[in-house]
Design a protein around this motif. Structure first.
Motif, mmCIF file in Angstrom:
data_model
loop_
_atom_site.group_PDB
_atom_site.id
_atom_site.type_symbol
_atom_site.label_atom_id
_atom_site.label_comp_id
_atom_site.label_asym_id
_atom_site.label_seq_id
_atom_site.Cartn_x
_atom_site.Cartn_y
_atom_site.Cartn_z
ATOM 1 N N GLY A 38 83.347 58.405 66.285
ATOM 2 C CA GLY A 38 83.098 57.879 64.941
ATOM 3 C C GLY A 38 82.630 56.430 64.979
ATOM 4 O O GLY A 38 81.752 56.023 64.212
ATOM 5 N N ILE A 39 83.222 55.626 65.874
ATOM 6 C CA ILE A 39 82.774 54.231 66.028
ATOM 7 C C ILE A 39 81.313 54.190 66.475
ATOM 8 O O ILE A 39 80.493 53.435 65.932
ATOM 9 N N LEU A 40 80.962 55.004 67.459
ATOM 10 C CA LEU A 40 79.587 55.035 67.955
ATOM 11 C C LEU A 40 78.622 55.492 66.860
ATOM 12 O O LEU A 40 77.490 54.993 66.764
ATOM 13 N N TYR A 41 79.088 56.418 66.037
ATOM 14 C CA TYR A 41 78.262 56.870 64.915
ATOM 15 C C TYR A 41 78.060 55.735 63.905
ATOM 16 O O TYR A 41 76.942 55.515 63.413
ATOM 17 N N ASP A 42 79.121 54.990 63.615
ATOM 18 C CA ASP A 42 79.009 53.874 62.678
ATOM 19 C C ASP A 42 78.040 52.812 63.183
ATOM 20 O O ASP A 42 77.333 52.180 62.393
ATOM 21 N N LEU A 43 78.019 52.596 64.486
ATOM 22 C CA LEU A 43 77.158 51.550 65.054
ATOM 23 C C LEU A 43 75.672 51.854 64.883
ATOM 24 O O LEU A 43 74.839 50.954 65.041
ATOM 25 N N THR A 44 75.344 53.101 64.557
ATOM 26 C CA THR A 44 73.935 53.443 64.333
ATOM 27 C C THR A 44 73.487 53.126 62.909
ATOM 28 O O THR A 44 72.299 53.266 62.604
ATOM 29 N N SER A 45 74.425 52.703 62.064
ATOM 30 C CA SER A 45 74.068 52.396 60.669
ATOM 31 C C SER A 45 73.182 51.160 60.592
ATOM 32 O O SER A 45 73.188 50.320 61.500
ATOM 33 N N PHE A 46 72.460 51.042 59.506
ATOM 34 C CA PHE A 46 71.573 49.896 59.265
ATOM 35 C C PHE A 46 70.591 49.698 60.431
ATOM 36 O O PHE A 46 70.421 48.591 60.934
#
Length: 323
Positions: free
Chosen positions: A151-159
């Motif tokens: 989930g953290i790695l997924y969040d880091l792809t935002s913006f």
């Protein structure tokens, strides 16, 4: 892969070692019916924990579990995982605290002491066997943490991949996005290691008690007191951390804030809450140098491992003196 990893272990910690096989054999000397009911009981407990986690995360079905996917996962998974971690600590202690008294009851302790290195191998084998006996619980806890890391790695792809740039803006100390990502990687690594080293430390503490308190009743009473104290410390850390994040402890000072949040993460929930990037970034913005918690937790895991080895060595020396 598991077989390859097992070859990296010391010989005395492998499941093929005679002493470890003996310990695991003792654990399996129960009727099929008893093991069947134990499996059912564990399954029911896990289901109830996750149902309870979903109810808490949704405010008893009144709200969505979170504003986004990762927040929802943390809302639902946090309390069940936290409960499983407490159970893991308790079981690790329980499985080792009667080591010497059980050997004496089976009239095998004198034979072990008469064998060169027998007492030491028996102690280490009991410690190692707790990992094998609790492997399902360990696997579940680690698997949930891996999901949260994803989930953290997924969040880091935002913006467009610039999310971490936004998170580290105006924090103390100022770091580049690359350094921020590396420090985050330290946290993710520590979050996998701490449950393993923490459980090992609990098992080692149980062995220390086993060689010093050989009467079963007193050993059980001591274990209950230790578990109660541990739970109390965890609750106090969680309450304190929650009040700090909500702004109710704004005057405690930077050092105390760092110690509070660090203690909450290292001892309270083994870094579980920090695996939600939204919450962790809020800590970065609130507590100076909080972005270094990943390094701190990794060092804490290594210190736990070193302390465990020291306790095992102490236990072995003490066990060799027991008649």
């Amino acid at each position: 892969m598991i077989q390859r990893l097992s070859t990296q272990l010391p010989e005395w910690a492998r499941s093929t070692h005679p002493h470890v096989r003996y310990e695991l054999g003792l654990a399996q000397r129960t009727s099929k019916r008893s093991r069947y009911f134990q499996a059912i009981g564990l399954s029911i407990l896990v289901v109830l924990l996750f149902v309870g986690g979903y109810l808490i995360g949704t405010n008893f079905l009144q709200n969505a579990p979170g504003q986004n996917l990762t927040e929802g996962m943390m809302s639902v998974l946090y309390w069940p995982t936290f409960g499983l971690q407490i159970l893991l600590q308790f079981l690790a202690l329980m499985l080792t605290i009667n080591t010497i008294s059980e050997q004496k009851r089976r009239l095998t302790w004198d034979n072990l002491r008469a064998t060169e290195g027998g007492a030491g191998l028996a102690v280490r084998a009991r410690w190692a066997s707790t990992y094998y006996r609790l492997r399902i619980l360990i696997g579940l806890i680690i698997s949930i943490r891996i999901i949260l890391i994803a989930g953290i790695l997924y969040d880091l792809t935002s913006f467009q991949g610039r999310y971490i740039d936004l998170l580290i803006n105006n924090i103390t100390p100022e770091v580049s996005p690359l350094i921020g990502a590396i420090l985050l990687a330290f946290l993710m690594t520590a979050s996998i290691l701490i449950p393993l080293t923490g459980m090992g430390l609990d098992a080692a503490i149980g062995l220390v008690l086993a060689v010093n308190i050989q009467q079963r009743v007193y050993a059980i009473m001591t274990m209950i007191v230790l578990v109660a104290v541990r739970v109390l410390v965890v609750v106090l850390l969680m309450v304190g951390a929650g009040q700090f994040i909500n702004g109710q402890l704004a005057t405690i000072g930077e050092i105390n804030a760092w110690l509070l949040m660090g203690g909450y993460s290292a001892i309270g929930d083994w870094g579980l809450r920090f695996l939600h990037l939204g919450f962790y970034s809020e800590v970065w913005a609130t507590v100076p140098y909080a972005i270094l918690f990943g390094i701190g937790l990794l060092i804490f895991a290594l210190l736990q491992s070193a302390l465990t080895e020291w306790l095992l060595a102490f236990t072995i020396r003490r066990a060799e003196q027991i008649g």
